[in-house]
Design a protein around this motif. Structure first.
Motif, PDB file in Angstrom:
ATOM      1  N   VAL A  29       3.698  -0.391  -2.986  1.00 57.28           N
ATOM      2  CA  VAL A  29       2.801   0.234  -2.016  1.00 57.28           C
ATOM      3  C   VAL A  29       1.771  -0.793  -1.560  1.00 57.28           C
ATOM      4  CG1 VAL A  29       0.978   1.976  -1.794  1.00 57.28           C
ATOM      5  CG2 VAL A  29       3.106   2.543  -2.974  1.00 57.28           C
ATOM      6  N   ARG A  30       1.449  -0.787  -0.259  1.00 56.01           N
ATOM      7  CA  ARG A  30       0.442  -1.714   0.272  1.00 56.01           C
ATOM      8  C   ARG A  30      -0.792  -0.983   0.822  1.00 56.01           C
ATOM      9  NH1 ARG A  30       2.979  -5.966  -0.873  1.00 56.01           N
ATOM     10  NH2 ARG A  30       5.023  -6.565  -0.143  1.00 56.01           N
ATOM     11  N   LYS A  31      -0.582   0.154   1.492  1.00 52.67           N
ATOM     12  CA  LYS A  31      -1.689   0.936   2.074  1.00 52.67           C
ATOM     13  C   LYS A  31      -1.553   2.379   1.618  1.00 52.67           C
ATOM     14  CE  LYS A  31      -2.392  -1.588   6.389  1.00 52.67           C
ATOM     15  NZ  LYS A  31      -2.457  -1.428   7.849  1.00 52.67           N
ATOM     16  N   ARG A  85      -1.381   8.655   9.537  1.00 53.53           N
ATOM     17  CA  ARG A  85      -0.506   7.818  10.375  1.00 53.53           C
ATOM     18  C   ARG A  85      -1.326   7.007  11.378  1.00 53.53           C
ATOM     19  NH1 ARG A  85       2.562  12.664  10.932  1.00 53.53           N
ATOM     20  NH2 ARG A  85       4.109  12.705   9.295  1.00 53.53           N
ATOM     21  N   GLY A  88      -2.761   4.013   9.905  1.00 45.47           N
ATOM     22  CA  GLY A  88      -1.792   3.048   9.394  1.00 45.47           C
ATOM     23  C   GLY A  88      -1.527   3.146   7.902  1.00 45.47           C
ATOM     24  N   ASP A  90       0.530   4.020   4.766  1.00 39.99           N
ATOM     25  CA  ASP A  90       1.952   4.186   4.497  1.00 39.99           C
ATOM     26  C   ASP A  90       2.217   5.293   3.475  1.00 39.99           C
ATOM     27  OD1 ASP A  90       2.585   2.005   6.172  1.00 39.99           O
ATOM     28  OD2 ASP A  90       2.110   0.621   4.544  1.00 39.99           O
ATOM     29  N   TYR A  91       1.282   5.451   2.526  1.00 42.97           N
ATOM     30  CA  TYR A  91       1.481   6.393   1.428  1.00 42.97           C
ATOM     31  C   TYR A  91       0.206   7.188   1.185  1.00 42.97           C
ATOM     32  CZ  TYR A  91       5.544   3.521   0.711  1.00 42.97           C
ATOM     33  OH  TYR A  91       6.727   2.851   0.922  1.00 42.97           O
ATOM     34  N   ASP A 148       5.544   9.202   0.856  1.00 43.80           N
ATOM     35  CA  ASP A 148       5.699   8.298   1.992  1.00 43.80           C
ATOM     36  C   ASP A 148       5.247   9.085   3.217  1.00 43.80           C
ATOM     37  OD1 ASP A 148       6.769   7.057   4.320  1.00 43.80           O
ATOM     38  OD2 ASP A 148       8.318   6.088   3.111  1.00 43.80           O
ATOM     39  N   LYS A 150       5.331   8.355   6.459  1.00 45.03           N
ATOM     40  CA  LYS A 150       6.231   8.348   7.611  1.00 45.03           C
ATOM     41  C   LYS A 150       7.380   9.341   7.457  1.00 45.03           C
ATOM     42  CE  LYS A 150       5.301   3.525   8.455  1.00 45.03           C
ATOM     43  NZ  LYS A 150       5.718   2.197   8.051  1.00 45.03           N
TER      44      LYS A 150
END
Length: 190
Positions: A29-31, A85, A88, A90-91, A148, A150
């Motif tokens: 995970v990044r964001k 979203r 930005g 992601d999770y 997630d 998205k």
């Protein structure tokens, strides 16, 4: 009331009772946004801040949801997802209390020998007894999920049991550290 009880005390022992990870998740995970579902705003804010802080030490761009989503909008999944979203993310990590249990245990009294200099009336005074008493242990059960954003897909889930005794900030720090350690071990985060 249950959530307040969960977080009003600390010096806790948390164990993970079940953990599941989507095997198709390639991470890390990044964001990530952090949502703590608690009735008390101060508890929610501290929980989200602490989780975000500890995630940032693992190189994750983490944000406490209370800084971007008003508490009144938190129950509307579409509003939350849209906001995440747009930012930005992601999770999203969501923690909620699912149950609470109080266990009462009787601790029987004990006999002990009275020191010799107290003896004077015969053998029946050589023993004394402490009374028995009840001990209450409180356990809180929480569920922590990562989705997630998205795909609206669950990628990691854990259920935990926490024995509560102490102050809420230490409880939260301890709980978050255990979750972070497991997320790292499961390669969800670095």
């Amino acid at each position: 009331m249950i959530i307040s009880s969960f977080l009003l005390t600390s010096c806790a022992t948390t164990i993970l009772t079940t953990v599941w990870k989507d095997e198709s998740f390639t991470g890390p995970v990044r964001k990530m946004a952090v949502i703590g579902i608690f009735k008390t705003p101060a508890v929610r804010n501290f929980f989200e801040d602490e989780f975000s802080r500890q995630l940032k030490t693992h190189g994750i761009e983490a944000v406490a949801s209370y800084t971007i989503i008003p508490i009144d909008d938190q129950s509307d999944k579409d509003i939350v997802a849209s906001k995440l979203r747009n930012l930005g993310m992601d999770y999203v990590l969501v923690t909620r209390l699912v149950d609470r249990k109080t266990v009462q245990t009787y601790v029987p009294g004990q006999a002990y020998v009275v020191p010799g200099y107290y003896r004077s009336w015969g053998g029946y005074y050589q023993y004394a007894y402490t009374p028995g008493y009840m001990v209450e242990d409180i356990y809180a059960y929480a569920e922590t999920n990562i989705y997630d954003v998205k795909n609206d897909k669950l990628i990691w889930s854990a259920r935990s049991e926490t024995e509560i005794s102490g102050m809420n900030q230490e409880l939260i720090r301890s709980f978050v550290k255990i979750m972070i350690d497991r997320l790292s071990a499961d390669a969800v985060i670095r």
